[in-house]
Design a protein around this motif. Sequence first.
Motif: not given
Length: 312
Positions: A14-21, A24-33, A69-72
Amino acid sequence: MATMRAMLKSGKIIVSPGCYDGYSARLIEKKGFKACAVSGAGLSNSRFSQPDVGIMGLLENVDGCKHLAQSVSIPMMADADNGYGNAVTVYHAVQYFEEAGIVGINIEDQVIPKRCGHMRGKEVIDPRDAAAKIEAAVRARRDSNFIINARTDAIAVEGLEGAIKRAKLYLAAGADMVYPDAIASADDIRRFVDAVQAPVNVNMGFGVRSRPTTPLISPLELEKMGVARVSCARMLPAAAIKAMDIALGLWADCSATGTIHDRPDLLAGIEDVTELMGYEFIDALERSVLSEEELQRRYRDAERSFVIRSPH
């Protein structure tokens, strides 16, 4: 939560980048993680402008995590530090995080106040007390799929063998995964994984930049070692700091010399920002709920979108 549990059982890392706002949370999902994690240090640094030394409290952490959590739509784990007290406090912490939509938490065995796992001067509590926190966490969760990730910072204090002993104790207490922070080498990771015979989380920190503690190792290589999850909590905050520093330097130069800097390679455009943050949904919602008269008054004969887009 079942999604994260299935990923943990799949045998694929499981590749799990760290978000802080939100960005960053939405970019992680957008990039396919397929999963992400809230960086406790990133949240403390960015939200309160404070170092990661236990200043951010439980409810402040939970409140920040709830909005993220609600944003992704991908599963998000969080950093519960050392549980903000004893086993009783951990019991309540688990329920707060679970109610916030988080699918699992890290609980570490540092003393209070804690400090970032890659700093000097760490201390750890008695392993029996740490195991009691894990037992309380397991007892507290309402959904059995909620992940308890037992982090140990003992490598810096008791060495690798001490961390392995603690990890086995925490697994016996019910932890779903163990997390040896600041593990020093690829060989140590292999030894740890082989010794505990359970899902292991490795923190790769900056992801694409080396640091003095854990070395840079690719997720593919970590998967071959048997690692279940790799996180990189500091990567996106560090990337944002670097980009902001460069942009501010250019703007300072423009202010001092009059030199215009147009850097689309450095800054996202307004359309990138609005797409990421869901402005198109607001446009569609307006068109579905506002009257034709109000839409005509707002936009007249222009495109019915409040984002002014670049001409193509």
